[in-house]
Every structure is written in C-alpha cells, then in structure tokens.
Design an enzyme around this catalytic site. Structure first.
Site, mmCIF file in Angstrom:
data_model
loop_
_atom_site.group_PDB
_atom_site.id
_atom_site.type_symbol
_atom_site.label_atom_id
_atom_site.label_comp_id
_atom_site.label_asym_id
_atom_site.label_seq_id
_atom_site.Cartn_x
_atom_site.Cartn_y
_atom_site.Cartn_z
ATOM 1 N N ASP A 1 77.143 1.230 -30.396
ATOM 2 C CA ASP A 1 75.719 1.558 -30.452
ATOM 3 C C ASP A 1 75.187 1.396 -29.033
ATOM 4 O O ASP A 1 75.068 0.279 -28.532
ATOM 5 C CB ASP A 1 75.020 0.590 -31.430
ATOM 6 C CG ASP A 1 73.497 0.715 -31.389
ATOM 7 O OD1 ASP A 1 72.970 1.627 -30.705
ATOM 8 O OD2 ASP A 1 72.831 -0.111 -32.054
ATOM 9 N N LYS B 1 68.412 5.131 -21.493
ATOM 10 C CA LYS B 1 68.629 6.070 -22.607
ATOM 11 C C LYS B 1 67.497 7.099 -22.701
ATOM 12 O O LYS B 1 67.689 8.199 -23.211
ATOM 13 C CB LYS B 1 68.743 5.275 -23.901
ATOM 14 C CG LYS B 1 69.177 6.076 -25.104
ATOM 15 C CD LYS B 1 69.438 5.135 -26.270
ATOM 16 C CE LYS B 1 69.768 5.864 -27.549
ATOM 17 N NZ LYS B 1 70.054 4.915 -28.636
ATOM 18 N N GLU C 1 72.543 7.855 -35.359
ATOM 19 C CA GLU C 1 72.313 6.448 -35.692
ATOM 20 C C GLU C 1 71.957 6.232 -37.171
ATOM 21 O O GLU C 1 72.529 5.353 -37.818
ATOM 22 C CB GLU C 1 71.231 5.876 -34.770
ATOM 23 C CG GLU C 1 71.770 5.677 -33.358
ATOM 24 C CD GLU C 1 70.690 5.505 -32.294
ATOM 25 O OE1 GLU C 1 69.509 5.338 -32.658
ATOM 26 O OE2 GLU C 1 71.033 5.546 -31.101
ATOM 27 N N ASP D 1 63.965 2.704 -38.306
ATOM 28 C CA ASP D 1 64.595 2.041 -37.162
ATOM 29 C C ASP D 1 63.540 1.653 -36.137
ATOM 30 O O ASP D 1 63.007 2.493 -35.418
ATOM 31 C CB ASP D 1 65.626 3.001 -36.534
ATOM 32 C CG ASP D 1 66.373 2.373 -35.353
ATOM 33 O OD1 ASP D 1 65.965 1.283 -34.889
ATOM 34 O OD2 ASP D 1 67.372 2.973 -34.903
HETATM 35 P P1 ADP Z 1 67.428 -0.974 -29.499
HETATM 36 O O1 ADP Z 1 66.039 -0.578 -29.106
HETATM 37 O O2 ADP Z 1 68.362 -0.971 -28.350
HETATM 38 O O3 ADP Z 1 67.939 -0.242 -30.678
HETATM 39 P P2 ADP Z 1 67.433 -3.469 -31.092
HETATM 40 O O4 ADP Z 1 67.527 -2.753 -32.367
HETATM 41 O O5 ADP Z 1 68.495 -4.458 -30.799
HETATM 42 O O6 ADP Z 1 67.300 -2.531 -29.843
HETATM 43 O O7 ADP Z 1 66.015 -4.198 -31.093
HETATM 44 C C1 ADP Z 1 65.602 -4.986 -30.035
HETATM 45 C C2 ADP Z 1 64.230 -5.537 -30.332
HETATM 46 O O8 ADP Z 1 64.292 -6.380 -31.483
HETATM 47 C C3 ADP Z 1 63.674 -6.387 -29.212
HETATM 48 O O9 ADP Z 1 62.337 -6.025 -28.975
HETATM 49 C C4 ADP Z 1 63.753 -7.798 -29.776
HETATM 50 O O10 ADP Z 1 62.746 -8.627 -29.269
HETATM 51 C C5 ADP Z 1 63.548 -7.550 -31.244
HETATM 52 N N1 ADP Z 1 64.050 -8.636 -32.078
HETATM 53 C C6 ADP Z 1 65.305 -9.136 -32.130
HETATM 54 N N2 ADP Z 1 65.390 -10.140 -33.026
HETATM 55 C C7 ADP Z 1 64.145 -10.286 -33.549
HETATM 56 C C8 ADP Z 1 63.579 -11.170 -34.526
HETATM 57 N N3 ADP Z 1 64.303 -12.109 -35.133
HETATM 58 N N4 ADP Z 1 62.264 -11.021 -34.821
HETATM 59 C C9 ADP Z 1 61.521 -10.085 -34.223
HETATM 60 N N5 ADP Z 1 61.991 -9.238 -33.294
HETATM 61 C C10 ADP Z 1 63.294 -9.323 -32.959
HETATM 62 MG MG MG Z 2 68.905 0.951 -31.898
#
Ligand code: ADP
Ligand code: MG
Length: 632
Positions: free
Chosen positions: A30, A92, A191, A214
């Site tokens: 991912d 990205k 995704e 998402d």
């Molecule tokens: P991407 O945008 O790369 O798909 P992710 O799906 O890993 O990223 O999401 C990242 C986001 O999720 C960040 O903003 C992070 O702060 C938030 N995040 C991660 N864990 C938690 C949590 N337990 N509660 C709230 N927000 C979270």
């Molecule tokens: Mg993502």
C-alpha cells in the site's frame, strides 16, 4: 524421430532462478499518501510486515539533509515542518500528473516543483531534480528493505495499490516507481478492491454491493463496488484529495496556537521547530482520543519560553472536526447516488484509513449507511493485507479461481454500416484474448480500415474511437474472398493490442493501443452509465408496449363480454364499464408513465369485476345444469 531433438533445452540458470522465484514471496504494497506498508501471506492468512518495534507503517516522507543524507520514513517525517523545503511528503498527489492538473497542489506544497518534459513535473531539492516516480521509488525501496529483513530473503515482485480514481498515467507512473525500486510489479490494483479482498468479501458473499469508506491522512475516498462472481467492479468513486487526518491535526493546532498566543503573546507559526512539536502533540492527542475520553496537549520550550499544557476532551475535539466528518458523509450520499443506488442497497461497508479509528467517524458512518461497518482489521493495514491476498493469487498460479479485474467497457471494431462489432465484452475478466473473422464487401479492395472502438452502444458513432489503422497490401480479390482475422489481446493492466491479419496474403497489422489514449475513470463511468440509462429507456419502452397490448386485449374481451351478457348486465354496470374502458384506452394512448398505466388497469379490473362474476356464475350454472347431483 530422435527423441533428443524434441527435448527443449533450458539453461540451468533459468531453472535455478525459476525455483527461487517459486519460493519467493510476492508482497502486497500500500503506497499511501501519508503512510506505506507491505504485507504477505503466511499460513493462508495475510500478515503485515513489522519492524523490530512492531511498527508496520512507514511514513511516505523523504528528506534530504544538508550533509547529503537521504532519510525515508519516521526520521524524514520528523523533519517535515522543521525543514519543509527539503522534505517531500504527499508525493502521491503528484505522481503521473502534469503541471496543468496540479494548480491546487502547487500552492499548498512547500517544496519547489518545476516543469519537466512531456508536461510532467520535477521536484527540486537541494541540487537534485527528482521525478515523483523517483521519490515514490525511495519510499518503495524502504518498504521493500523492511520486507526483506522480516522475511529473510530477497523480494523482487509485488502488487501495488492505487486509488480507484487513478488514471492510466498515474497507474503507469506508479508501476514505474516500482520498477525503479527494483520491483517487478505484477499488478496494480484498486485500494477499495484490496480492502474488500482483505475482508474476504469475495469468498463470503460472492455477490453484492460494497461501499469502501477510506479516510487517511491527507485524502478521503468513497468507492461503491459491485461484487459478482468474485469480480469487483467500481460503480462510482468520489472524494476529496484534501481532506483527512492532517486537517483534524490542523484544527487542534489552530486551537493550541491561539491559546499560546493569548498566554505568551507568541506566534508558534513563525517557529518551525515549535510548529513541528505542536503538530506532533496535536496528532498524539487526536490518536489518544480514539481510545480515551481526554488527552493532554503539551508544548514546552525554553527559547522562546513557552509552557503550555491543557487537557482536551473527546467532545471538544468532536466539536472541532464535526463539519469535516460531515463533508465525507455528503460525499458518501453522492457516490451512492452516482452508482444509481440508494443507501438501502449497500450490503457491506468497509472502513479504511487510520482516521476511521476516530469513534465519531465510525458512529456517523454507521448512521448514514444504516448498518455497522466492518472494523475487525486495522484500517491502516487493510489495503496492504488485501494486496497480499491478490499477490498470492497471482503468484500461486490459481488465477482461474478468482479473477479480480475486468474490462470496464466493451472493445470492438467498426463494421459495415457503421455498426460496432464487439470483440471483448464489458466486464470480461482480464487478461483475455478474442479473435473474430471478417471479410471485405467491396470488389478488389486492397486495404481495410481497422477502426478500434470502446463503448456499449450499438453504433460506432456512439462509441469512443481509440484509433484507426489501415491494413494495406491485400491483393485484389472478389468481395467476400479475403479472410481477415482480427485479434484483441487485453493484458492484465488493461493495455490493448490489436492484430489484424489477412489470411490469404499474410498481410498483417499489429498495434498497441497506448494507455494514454485510454479513458479516465470518470469517462468510463459516464459511458457505462450512459449505456445503463439507455438500457433503462429501452426496457421502459418495451414494458409500455406490453402494457398497451394488455389494454388492447382487455378492451376486446370486455366488449365481447358485454355483448355476451346483453340484457343480463344491469344498465348501470354497463355504463360504468363503458366509461371505465374509455378512460383506460385514453390513458394507454397518453404519455402516462408505466406505473400510472398499471394503476389504470387495476382500477378498470375492479370496475368490471361484477360483470366477470356474472358471466362466471352463468358458465358455472350452465355446466351444473346438465350434471346430475351425484356428479357434483
Ligand atoms: P494514508 O493517507 O497514507 O492512506 P493512513 O490510512 O495510514 O494513511 O492514515 C493516516 C492518518 O490516520 C493520519 O492522519 C493519522 O494521524 C491517522 N490515525 C492513525 N491512527 C489513528 C487513531 N488511532 N485515531 C485517529 N487517527 C489516527
Ligand atoms: Mg490509504
């Protein structure tokens, strides 16, 4: 025959490397806007790759230090606000896109972006000029390195995920990034499809509508998928590329910055180091609030002197981000509507992205969709897990069992009279190949046009032209003599190769219909929708014809019944039936819609019921009259 002549020769190197490849794990990756990670199959279940500390996520951030070091991951992320000009995040957003598409991004990203050849962009960092593919490759290399360490062996093949709305150029650029990182990218998959796979929705139900919500760090996507026979089709996808967890952090930072200004008369925004620290404490508080009902936000510094500490409650935070969450829900409603569905038709809801850990988000999603979403898997790992499932399918050699990609639109060529002759039908699992034979209809024709089309409509003019090529050099023959065989080959990435061959002369044409001439996802959606709209129209027209025929036969039956009943039908009943019949005939001839017409038929049937009864009784009595009692 000499047996050895039949034995194919194979070098030992090839055998050894084939054996190694067979054993080698294919990972699913991912490649996220804010975080990236890899997963693999172990004992029939997907697992994420974790480092020694148990962390799976690698921040998608690359930072170039003054001393010439390149940092990737957490170390780089720690510098994103400290040294913004030399730290690249959210690459990205840039990959596979031209400068013209990037106006909004350019004003928001702190690093310098230059124009490059073929309308692409480059990122200028210190003395480097890097393409987004190269930067993404650095992230992929780090992910690959971690996987190799965890799995104790080389990783050379991968499946990489991209958002459903990525166009051909963005997918191709992502594939290139993989190649630069030393990965053979077996497949690029969507995704939301990966997330559905991770939950095994393809196996469990094998049919239904899945909504994938998402909410990541920087982006929000909602996709509505149709699952049928193990194949996922994206019905609609929508979102906001500037809405995510980062915005929640910013809301909390704004709050703290204001309070610090009130207390210390100092603007944190002017101090990169403090800003970085503030972001860290804001994000940490946000994450704690997903579990606890209150969390500390602390910012301390000696120079400039700052001593800020406060407790933030979950309710307070919810008040600060509620409008952003509401925006995601509005998108959900639109996406479901765009898919031509209502909320009630959604069978499964899947949560993806770290920000869906926030209780408010879960609550609101459940309310809007009217059903609890799937939350068993970690939302920030679910896409990688699904990519690993797909990787296993591709490497295990049982592709036949489950094919996940389909061609979104039919492909064909123009034939006599401007008709679209379809070779590969929409929703055919790819890769696939299809041949068909054609001939000429003009005497002595020495060339034919191969006009390649994409679309669902019956006429070439209603389809999209992917290109027109001429097959020349056909010796003059009588019309109908040449045997033209046309083969369409669609590879796993949706790239179409067209081969046309005149069998008698051996003249041949081979073209690859370049992905750049492919369609954007929005176009595909529009075209599919159009064909569905027309299908509906067609069905409606047919149903109306059927109903009119029904009215016609009712009229004939009634008239016959009335004359049959003669005097026995009371005058009042006759009058009401005659007037009812006039109303019914009029509404069949009018523009009344299907439903109105059905109702009119029902109403008339009620009016004429007494006559039907009367005649039925007579028939019954007539039959009874000749019968002896014993026969009854
Ligand atoms: P991407 O945008 O790369 O798909 P992710 O799906 O890993 O990223 O999401 C990242 C986001 O999720 C960040 O903003 C992070 O702060 C938030 N995040 C991660 N864990 C938690 C949590 N337990 N509660 C709230 N927000 C979270
Ligand atoms: Mg993502």
């Amino acid at each position: 025959m000499d047996a050895s002549a039949q034995t194919p020769l194979i070098s030992e190197d090839v055998l050894v490397s084939a054996a190694r490849r067979l054993k080698e794990v294919v990972v699913g990756i991912d490649l996220g806007t804010t975080f990236s990670l890899a997963a693999y199959m172990e004992g029939g279940r997907p697992q994420v790759v974790r480092d020694e500390k148990g962390d799976a996520l690698v921040p998608s951030v690359v930072s170039f230090t003054e001393s010439g070091k390149v940092l990737v991951g957490w170390e780089a992320r720690a510098r994103s606000l400290l040294d913004p000009q030399n730290t690249i995040y959210s690459v990205k957003r840039l990959i596979g896109r031209g400068r013209d598409d990037l106006q909004r991004e350019l004003s928001l990203l702190p690093y310098a972006i230059e124009n490059a050849e073929r309308k692409l962009v480059r990122i200028r960092i210190r003395e480097n000029r890097l393409t987004p593919q190269e930067v993404s490759a650095m992230i992929l290399k780090e992910v690959k390195r971690r996987a190799e360490r965890a799995l104790e062996g080389p990783i050379t093949r991968a499946v990489i995920t991209v958002p459903a709305y990525f166009d051909d150029a963005q997918r191709q650029a992502t594939r290139d990034a993989g190649r630069i990182a030393g990965l053979d990218v077996l497949r690029i998959i969507n995704e939301p499809t990966a997330a559905s796979l991770a939950y095994g929705l393809d196996q469990k139900k094998n049919k239904g509508i899945v909504a994938v919500y998402d909410l990541g760090g920087g982006t929000f996507d909602i996709s509505v998928l149709r699952l049928a026979g193990g194949v996922f089709q994206v019905l609609s996808t929508l979102g906001d590329t500037f809405l995510g967890g980062d915005d929640f952090d910013r809301r909390l930072m704004d709050l703290a910055a204001r309070e610090i200004r009130e207390k210390h008369g100092l603007d944190v925004l002017e101090h990169p180091r403090l800003l970085q620290a503030l972001r860290d404490t804001a994000e940490k508080a946000k994450i704690i609030l997903s579990k606890e009902t209150s969390a500390p936000m602390v910012l301390q510094s000696e120079d400039p002197p700052i001593d800020y500490a406060r407790t933030l409650t979950r309710t307070e935070m919810e008040g600060r981000i509620g409008d952003l969450v509401q925006r995601t829900l509005d998108f959900c409603c639109t996406a479901v509507h765009d898919a031509g569905l209502t909320m009630g038709r959604i069978d499964e809801v899947v949560l993806v992205g770290g920000s869906t850990r926030i209780p408010l988000v879960r609550r609101r999603v459940e309310e809007v969709f009217g059903r609890p979403p799937h939350t068993d898997l970690n939302p920030d790992e679910v896409v990688a897990l699904g990519a690993a499932v797909q990787a296993q399918i591709l490497s295990g050699g049982f592709q036949d069992m489950m094919v996940l990609d389909v061609t979104p639109l039919s492909l064909g060529i123009e034939t006599f009279g401007g008709a679209m002759s379809k070779l590969i039908l929409r929703n055919t699992p790819i890769p696939c190949r299809k041949s068909e034979s054609f001939t000429t209809f003009v005497e002595g024709q020495t060339s034919v046009d191969i006009h390649v089309l994409q679309g669902e409509r019956e006429m070439a003019r209603d389809c999209r032209s992917l290109g027109k090529w001429k097959l020349r050099g056909i010796p003059p023959m009588a019309a109908g003599m040449p045997r033209l065989s046309v083969t369409f080959t669609l590879d796993a990435n949706g790239v179409l190769t067209v081969n046309a061959r005149e069998e008698r002369s051996g003249q041949e044409l081979n073209v690859e219909v370049a992905p750049s001439s492919g369609l954007t996802p929005e176009e595909v959606e529009r075209l599919v929708k159009e064909s569905i709209d027309h299908a509906r129209e067609d069905v409606r027209t047919r149903q109306k014809v059927e109903l009119r025929n029904e009215v016609d036969s009712i009229r004939r039956h009634t008239e016959r019944a009335l004359s049959q009943a003669g005097e026995r039908c009371p005058a009042e009943l006759r009058r009401s039936i005659e007037s009812g019949l006039r109303t019914l005939t009029a509404s069949a001839e009018s523009d009344a819609d299907l439903h109105e017409l059905e109702q009119a038929i029902d109403r008339f049937n009620e009016i004429s019921l007494p006559l039907a009864r009367l005649l039925m009784d007579e028939v019954a009595q007539a039959t009874l009259k000749d019968k002896k009692l014993s026969e009854i």
